[in-house]
Design an enzyme around this catalytic site. Structure first.
Site, PDB file in Angstrom:
ATOM      1  N   GLU A  44      34.318   3.404  34.780  1.00 11.62           N
ATOM      2  CA  GLU A  44      33.513   2.910  33.652  1.00 11.62           C
ATOM      3  C   GLU A  44      32.679   1.707  34.068  1.00 11.62           C
ATOM      4  O   GLU A  44      32.829   1.159  35.166  1.00 11.62           O
ATOM      5  CB  GLU A  44      34.455   2.593  32.483  1.00 11.62           C
ATOM      6  CG  GLU A  44      35.179   3.850  32.021  1.00 11.62           C
ATOM      7  CD  GLU A  44      36.049   3.637  30.795  1.00 11.62           C
ATOM      8  OE1 GLU A  44      36.312   2.474  30.424  1.00 11.62           O
ATOM      9  OE2 GLU A  44      36.469   4.657  30.205  1.00 11.62           O
ATOM     10  N   CYS A  53      32.604  10.455  34.936  1.00 10.28           N
ATOM     11  CA  CYS A  53      33.884  11.135  34.710  1.00 10.28           C
ATOM     12  C   CYS A  53      34.587  11.466  36.027  1.00 10.28           C
ATOM     13  O   CYS A  53      33.952  11.609  37.080  1.00 10.28           O
ATOM     14  CB  CYS A  53      33.652  12.444  33.965  1.00 10.28           C
ATOM     15  SG  CYS A  53      33.019  12.264  32.295  1.00 10.28           S
ATOM     16  N   GLU A  55      35.927  14.258  37.004  1.00 11.12           N
ATOM     17  CA  GLU A  55      35.559  15.554  37.587  1.00 11.12           C
ATOM     18  C   GLU A  55      34.314  15.429  38.462  1.00 11.12           C
ATOM     19  O   GLU A  55      34.234  15.994  39.550  1.00 11.12           O
ATOM     20  CB  GLU A  55      35.259  16.574  36.476  1.00 11.12           C
ATOM     21  CG  GLU A  55      36.427  16.871  35.567  1.00 11.12           C
ATOM     22  CD  GLU A  55      36.467  15.968  34.330  1.00 11.12           C
ATOM     23  OE1 GLU A  55      36.219  14.747  34.469  1.00 11.12           O
ATOM     24  OE2 GLU A  55      36.738  16.482  33.243  1.00 11.12           O
ATOM     25  N   CYS A  90      34.284  17.289  29.757  1.00 12.09           N
ATOM     26  CA  CYS A  90      33.137  17.113  28.859  1.00 12.09           C
ATOM     27  C   CYS A  90      32.032  18.114  29.214  1.00 12.09           C
ATOM     28  O   CYS A  90      32.059  18.752  30.270  1.00 12.09           O
ATOM     29  CB  CYS A  90      32.616  15.675  28.929  1.00 12.09           C
ATOM     30  SG  CYS A  90      31.576  15.331  30.366  1.00 12.09           S
ATOM     31  N   CYS A  93      30.209  17.550  32.599  1.00 12.50           N
ATOM     32  CA  CYS A  93      31.011  17.976  33.755  1.00 12.50           C
ATOM     33  C   CYS A  93      31.045  19.500  33.860  1.00 12.50           C
ATOM     34  O   CYS A  93      31.011  20.052  34.956  1.00 12.50           O
ATOM     35  CB  CYS A  93      32.422  17.400  33.670  1.00 12.50           C
ATOM     36  SG  CYS A  93      32.460  15.622  33.984  1.00 12.50           S
TER      37      CYS A  93
HETATM   38  N1  THU Z   1      36.179  11.269  30.865  1.00 17.36           N
HETATM   39  C1  THU Z   1      36.391  11.905  32.042  1.00 17.36           C
HETATM   40  O1  THU Z   1      36.688  11.277  33.073  1.00 17.36           O
HETATM   41  N2  THU Z   1      36.247  13.250  32.076  1.00 17.36           N
HETATM   42  C2  THU Z   1      35.879  14.027  31.009  1.00 17.36           C
HETATM   43  O2  THU Z   1      35.604  15.204  31.172  1.00 17.36           O
HETATM   44  C3  THU Z   1      35.833  13.434  29.670  1.00 17.36           C
HETATM   45  C4  THU Z   1      35.802  11.942  29.632  1.00 17.36           C
HETATM   46  C5  THU Z   1      36.310   9.809  30.815  1.00 17.36           C
HETATM   47  C6  THU Z   1      35.040   9.080  30.499  1.00 17.36           C
HETATM   48  C7  THU Z   1      35.561   7.781  29.939  1.00 17.36           C
HETATM   49  O3  THU Z   1      35.787   6.892  31.020  1.00 17.36           O
HETATM   50  C8  THU Z   1      36.905   8.144  29.321  1.00 17.36           C
HETATM   51  O4  THU Z   1      37.220   9.440  29.809  1.00 17.36           O
HETATM   52  C9  THU Z   1      36.890   8.177  27.798  1.00 17.36           C
HETATM   53  O5  THU Z   1      35.878   8.997  27.329  1.00 17.36           O
END
Ligand code: THU
Length: 137
Positions: A44, A53, A55, A90, A93
Site C-alpha cells: 500500500e 495487489c 497477485e 479483484c 488482477c
Molecule cells: N488486495 C489484494 O492484494 N488483492 C486483491 O485481489 C484484492 C485487494 C489488497 C489491496 C489492499 O491493499 C487490500 O487488499 C485491501 O483492499
C-alpha cells in the site's frame, strides 16, 4: 506441486504484506508451468492509488524473470493476516491474469482453517477481453 503446498506459500507471502492503511494482509503464490513459484504480497501507499495487489506483484515478478506460462495461483488474505474467509482476486488482477493465462488457469482461494475454493479464470472472468481480441480488432 499440490494445492496445499501452493497455499502454504501464499500464507508465507502474506506475512510480507505492507498494508498500514487497510490492515488487510494479502499473499499470493503463482505456479509457473515449469514448476517454479513466485510469491507476492500487497503493498500500500500513503497516496492510496499507487497501491498494488499481491497477485499482480507475483505475476509481474514472474514475467520480469521471463515466465509467461502459468498453471495456478493461490491467494489468501484477511484483516491483520487473520484468514476468516476467501479473498477473491479483484477485477484488475483478474484482467492481468487474463493477459498471460488461459481460461483454464486455476485460482485457489484460501478459506479459514485448511479450506479452500478453486475456480478457473474463465469462471471468474467470463466473456473476457484478451490479447487475442485486441490483436484481431
Ligand atoms: N488486495 C489484494 O492484494 N488483492 C486483491 O485481489 C484484492 C485487494 C489488497 C489491496 C489492499 O491493499 C487490500 O487488499 C485491501 O483492499
Amino acid at each position: 506441486m499440490t494445492p496445499e503446498k501452493l497455499i502454504e506459500l501464499a500464507k508465507e507471502a502474506m506475512t510480507r504484506s505492507y498494508s498500514p492503511y487497510s490492515g488487510y494482509k494479502v499473499g499470493a503464490a503463482l505456479l509457473c508451468s515449469d514448476g517454479s513459484v513466485y510469491q507476492g504480497c500487497n503493498m500500500e501507499n500513503a497516496a492510496y492509488s499507487p497501491s498494488v495487489c499481491a497477485e499482480r506483484v507475483a505475476i509481474f515478478k514472474a514475467v520480469y524473470d521471463g515466465h509467461r506460462d502459468f498453471a495456478a495461483i493461490a491467494i489468501c488474505g484477511g484483516k491483520d493476516g487473520c484468514i476468516t474467509g476467501t479473498f477473491p482476486p479483484c477485477g484488475v488482477c483478474r484482467q492481468v491474469m487474463r493477459e498471460f493465462c488461459g481460461t483454464d488457469f486455476r485460482i485457489y482461494m484460501v478459506g479459514a482453517g485448511d479450506s479452500y475454493q478453486v475456480m478457473t479464470l474463465g469462471e471468474l472472468l467470463p466473456c473476457s477481453f484478451s490479447a487475442g481480441e485486441c490483436m484481431n480488432a
